[in-house]
Motif scaffolding. Structure first.
Motif, PDB file in Angstrom:
ATOM      1  N   ARG A  78       0.829  -1.200   0.000  1.00 25.20           N
ATOM      2  CA  ARG A  78       0.000   0.000   0.000  1.00 25.20           C
ATOM      3  C   ARG A  78       0.871   1.261   0.000  1.00 25.20           C
ATOM      4  O   ARG A  78       0.542   2.257  -0.660  1.00 25.20           O
ATOM      5  CB  ARG A  78      -0.901   0.008   1.229  1.00 25.20           C
ATOM      6  N   ARG A  79       1.948   1.206   0.716  1.00 23.75           N
ATOM      7  CA  ARG A  79       2.834   2.359   0.750  1.00 23.75           C
ATOM      8  C   ARG A  79       3.447   2.626  -0.634  1.00 23.75           C
ATOM      9  O   ARG A  79       3.529   3.778  -1.096  1.00 23.75           O
ATOM     10  CB  ARG A  79       3.937   2.130   1.784  1.00 23.75           C
ATOM     11  N   THR A  80       3.885   1.528  -1.311  1.00 23.28           N
ATOM     12  CA  THR A  80       4.447   1.708  -2.659  1.00 23.28           C
ATOM     13  C   THR A  80       3.402   2.215  -3.649  1.00 23.28           C
ATOM     14  O   THR A  80       3.693   3.081  -4.498  1.00 23.28           O
ATOM     15  CB  THR A  80       5.033   0.380  -3.142  1.00 23.28           C
ATOM     16  N   GLU A  81       2.146   1.688  -3.573  1.00 20.87           N
ATOM     17  CA  GLU A  81       1.076   2.162  -4.443  1.00 20.87           C
ATOM     18  C   GLU A  81       0.795   3.638  -4.210  1.00 20.87           C
ATOM     19  O   GLU A  81       0.574   4.413  -5.149  1.00 20.87           O
ATOM     20  CB  GLU A  81      -0.194   1.341  -4.217  1.00 20.87           C
ATOM     21  N   GLN A  82       0.786   4.033  -2.925  1.00 22.37           N
ATOM     22  CA  GLN A  82       0.555   5.431  -2.616  1.00 22.37           C
ATOM     23  C   GLN A  82       1.662   6.318  -3.199  1.00 22.37           C
ATOM     24  O   GLN A  82       1.393   7.398  -3.748  1.00 22.37           O
ATOM     25  CB  GLN A  82       0.483   5.617  -1.083  1.00 22.37           C
ATOM     26  N   GLU A  83       2.901   5.834  -3.103  1.00 17.57           N
ATOM     27  CA  GLU A  83       3.995   6.601  -3.676  1.00 17.57           C
ATOM     28  C   GLU A  83       3.870   6.695  -5.201  1.00 17.57           C
ATOM     29  O   GLU A  83       4.086   7.775  -5.797  1.00 17.57           O
ATOM     30  CB  GLU A  83       5.325   5.958  -3.290  1.00 17.57           C
ATOM     31  N   MET A  84       3.499   5.554  -5.847  1.00 18.93           N
ATOM     32  CA  MET A  84       3.316   5.573  -7.304  1.00 18.93           C
ATOM     33  C   MET A  84       2.180   6.491  -7.702  1.00 18.93           C
ATOM     34  O   MET A  84       2.268   7.240  -8.691  1.00 18.93           O
ATOM     35  CB  MET A  84       3.049   4.154  -7.814  1.00 18.93           C
ATOM     36  N   PHE A  85       1.103   6.481  -6.933  1.00 19.52           N
ATOM     37  CA  PHE A  85      -0.033   7.353  -7.236  1.00 19.52           C
ATOM     38  C   PHE A  85       0.363   8.815  -7.105  1.00 19.52           C
ATOM     39  O   PHE A  85      -0.010   9.659  -7.928  1.00 19.52           O
ATOM     40  CB  PHE A  85      -1.184   7.023  -6.278  1.00 19.52           C
ATOM     41  N   GLU A  86       1.128   9.133  -6.084  1.00 22.97           N
ATOM     42  CA  GLU A  86       1.569  10.510  -5.918  1.00 22.97           C
ATOM     43  C   GLU A  86       2.483  10.930  -7.067  1.00 22.97           C
ATOM     44  O   GLU A  86       2.385  12.067  -7.575  1.00 22.97           O
ATOM     45  CB  GLU A  86       2.299  10.662  -4.577  1.00 22.97           C
ATOM     46  N   GLU A  87       3.364  10.011  -7.520  1.00 27.80           N
ATOM     47  CA  GLU A  87       4.221  10.327  -8.663  1.00 27.80           C
ATOM     48  C   GLU A  87       3.385  10.559  -9.935  1.00 27.80           C
ATOM     49  O   GLU A  87       3.628  11.509 -10.712  1.00 27.80           O
ATOM     50  CB  GLU A  87       5.219   9.207  -8.885  1.00 27.80           C
ATOM     51  N   ALA A  88       2.363   9.702 -10.190  1.00 27.68           N
ATOM     52  CA  ALA A  88       1.503   9.864 -11.372  1.00 27.68           C
ATOM     53  C   ALA A  88       0.747  11.180 -11.305  1.00 27.68           C
ATOM     54  O   ALA A  88       0.584  11.881 -12.318  1.00 27.68           O
ATOM     55  CB  ALA A  88       0.537   8.686 -11.470  1.00 27.68           C
ATOM     56  N   ALA A  89       0.266  11.525 -10.084  1.00 22.51           N
ATOM     57  CA  ALA A  89      -0.454  12.800  -9.940  1.00 22.51           C
ATOM     58  C   ALA A  89       0.464  13.967 -10.238  1.00 22.51           C
ATOM     59  O   ALA A  89       0.063  14.948 -10.892  1.00 22.51           O
ATOM     60  CB  ALA A  89      -1.012  12.908  -8.525  1.00 22.51           C
ATOM     61  N   ASN A  90       1.685  13.865  -9.796  1.00 25.35           N
ATOM     62  CA  ASN A  90       2.632  14.943 -10.090  1.00 25.35           C
ATOM     63  C   ASN A  90       2.909  15.053 -11.595  1.00 25.35           C
ATOM     64  O   ASN A  90       2.986  16.156 -12.155  1.00 25.35           O
ATOM     65  CB  ASN A  90       3.938  14.709  -9.337  1.00 25.35           C
ATOM     66  N   MET A  91       3.062  13.889 -12.252  1.00 25.53           N
ATOM     67  CA  MET A  91       3.280  13.902 -13.702  1.00 25.53           C
ATOM     68  C   MET A  91       2.084  14.495 -14.437  1.00 25.53           C
ATOM     69  O   MET A  91       2.225  15.305 -15.368  1.00 25.53           O
ATOM     70  CB  MET A  91       3.542  12.479 -14.197  1.00 25.53           C
TER      71      MET A  91
END
Length: 356
Positions: free
Chosen positions: A270-283
Motif C-alpha cells: 500500500r505504501r508503494t502504491e501510494q507513492e506511485m499514485f503521488e508520482e503519477a499525480a505529479n506527472m
C-alpha cells in the motif's frame, strides 16, 4: 590554681580553663577517677560513663567515696554540669592532695639523708602491711558511717524496744503464733508437693501427646507415599490433551507469525502504491501545466494572424486544423482532470486517430 595543682600532682595530661568553658563530662570523669585512684589505689569505682544512668552512678559513687574516706563534701549537681562550677568542686580534692604532698615534701626536706633512706627502706619492706592498714581504715570508716545511721534511729527504736520488753509474755499467744507459722509452712510444703505432682502429670501428658503426634506423622507420610505411587485415573487422557494443546499452540504461533508477516507486506504494498499514485499525480499536473502553456501560446499566435492578414481558404483550412488540435487538447485535459482520483494504466502516448 587548679591546673598548677594538677600539674604538680603529676596528672599526665595538660589542662587549661578553656576546657571547661563548655560542659566536658569526659574530662571531669577522667580527672575524678584519677584523683580517686591517687587517694585510694585500691578503690573499685567503675569508670563507665557512656549512658546517663552510668554518669549519675559514677558521680554518686565518687561523692560517697570522698565523703567517707576523705571527709570532703562534694556537690553532685555541679560535678554533673562539668563546667566551671565543677572545677570548684574538683579544687576541694586537689587542694587536699596538694597540701598533703607539700607537707610530706617539707618533712622529708627536714630529715637527714640517712633517716630518709631508712624510712624509704622500711616503707618498701612493709608495703603489704600498709595496704592492709589502709583497707582496715576504709572498713572502719564505712562501719562508723553505718553505726552513725543506726544510732540516729535509736530514739525511735528505743520506745518500741521498751514496749516489747514491758509487755508480759503469754504462752498461749506464743503457741498460737507458732501454730500459725507451722501451718503456713505446712501449706507451702503441700503447695510445693502439689506443684511437683502437677509437673509430673503435665510431663506424662506431654509425652503422650508427642507420641500421638509422631503416630499421626508416620500415617501421613505413609499416605503421601501411597498417593505419590498411585497414578490418577485420567492421567493418560490429560497427557494426550496436553500434547494436542502443545501442537495447537505451535500451529497458532506459526499462523500468527505468518499473519503478521502478510500484514507487513500489505502495508509495504500500500505504501508503494501510494507513492506511485503521488508520482503519477505529479506527472499529470506537470502535463496539465504544459498543455495550458501551449494552448495559451497557440491562442495568442492565432489572434495575431487574424489581425494582420485576411483569412484565405487555404489558411482557413489550416486554422480549422489548429482549432481541432486545441479542442482535442482541451478534451484531453478535461479527461485527465476527471481521472485524477483513479489509477491510470498504459502509456502516455496518444492514439492514431482523433476518435482514439
Amino acid at each position: 590554681d587548679f591546673t598548677e595543682m594538677m600539674r604538680a600532682l603529676g596528672y599526665p595530661r595538660l589542662i587549661s580553663m578553656e576546657n571547661f568553658q563548655t560542659p566536658n563530662f569526659m574530662l571531669v570523669s577522667e580527672v575524678l577517677l584519677w584523683l580517686v585512684k591517687r587517694y585510694e589505689p585500691q578503690s573499685d569505682i567503675p569508670g563507665d560513663v557512656e549512658t546517663e544512668q552510668d554518669r549519675v552512678f559514677f558521680i554518686k559513687a565518687v561523692a560517697q567515696f570522698m565523703a567517707t574516706k576523705a571527709h570532703i563534701k562534694l556537690n553532685t549537681k555541679k560535678l554533673y554540669q562539668a563546667d566551671g562550677y565543677a572545677v570548684k568542686e574538683l579544687l576541694k580534692v586537689t587542694s587536699v592532695l596538694y597540701g598533703a604532698m607539700n607537707t610530706q615534701g617539707g618533712e622529708r626536706a627536714e630529715l637527714p639523708e640517712e633517716d630518709s633512706s631508712k624510712f624509704k627502706f622500711d616503707l618498701g619492706s612493709k608495703i603489704a602491711d600498709l595496704k592492709a592498714a589502709r583497707q582496715l581504715a576504709s572498713e572502719i570508716t564505712s562501719k562508723g558511717a553505718v553505726l552513725y545511721d543506726l544510732l540516729g534511729k535509736e530514739v525511735e527504736l528505743r520506745e518500741a524496744r521498751t514496749e516489747s520488753i514491758a509487755r508480759p509474755l503469754e504462752i498461749n499467744e506464743a503457741e498460737k503464733v507458732m501454730k500459725i507459722a507451722i501451718n503456713s509452712v505446712l501449706e507451702e510444703v503441700q503447695k510445693t508437693k502439689d506443684m511437683l505432682n502437677n509437673v509430673a502429670l503435665d510431663e506424662a501428658n506431654l509425652e503422650a501427646k508427642i507420641e500421638k503426634r509422631k503416630l499421626e506423622l508416620e500415617r501421613s507420610q505413609k499416605r503421601l507415599q501411597t498417593l505419590q505411587s498411585v497414578r490418577p485415573a485420567f492421567m493418560d487422557e490429560y497427557e494426550k490433551i496436553e500434547e494436542q494443546l502443545q501442537k495447537q499452540y505451535s500451529t497458532y504461533l506459526e499462523k500468527f507469525r505468518n499473519l503478521t508477516y502478510m500484514e507487513q507486506l500489505l502495508d509495504d504494498h500500500r505504501r508503494t502504491e501510494q507513492e506511485m499514485f503521488e508520482e503519477a499525480a505529479n506527472m499529470l499536473r506537470l502535463i496539465q501545466n504544459r498543455l495550458k502553456e501551449e494552448e495559451q501560446h497557440l491562442i495568442k499566435s492565432g489572434s495575431n494572424d487574424d489581425s494582420d492578414i485576411d483569412i484565405q481558404e487555404d489558411e482557413g483550412s489550416d486554422s480549422e486544423g489548429d482549432l481541432q488540435i486545441i479542442r482535442h487538447r482541451i478534451s484531453t485535459e478535461a479527461l485527465l482532470q476527471g481521472r485524477v482520483g483513479t489509477r491510470i494504466m498504459g502509456s502516455m502516448q496518444g492514439g492514431d486517430t482523433e476518435e482514439d
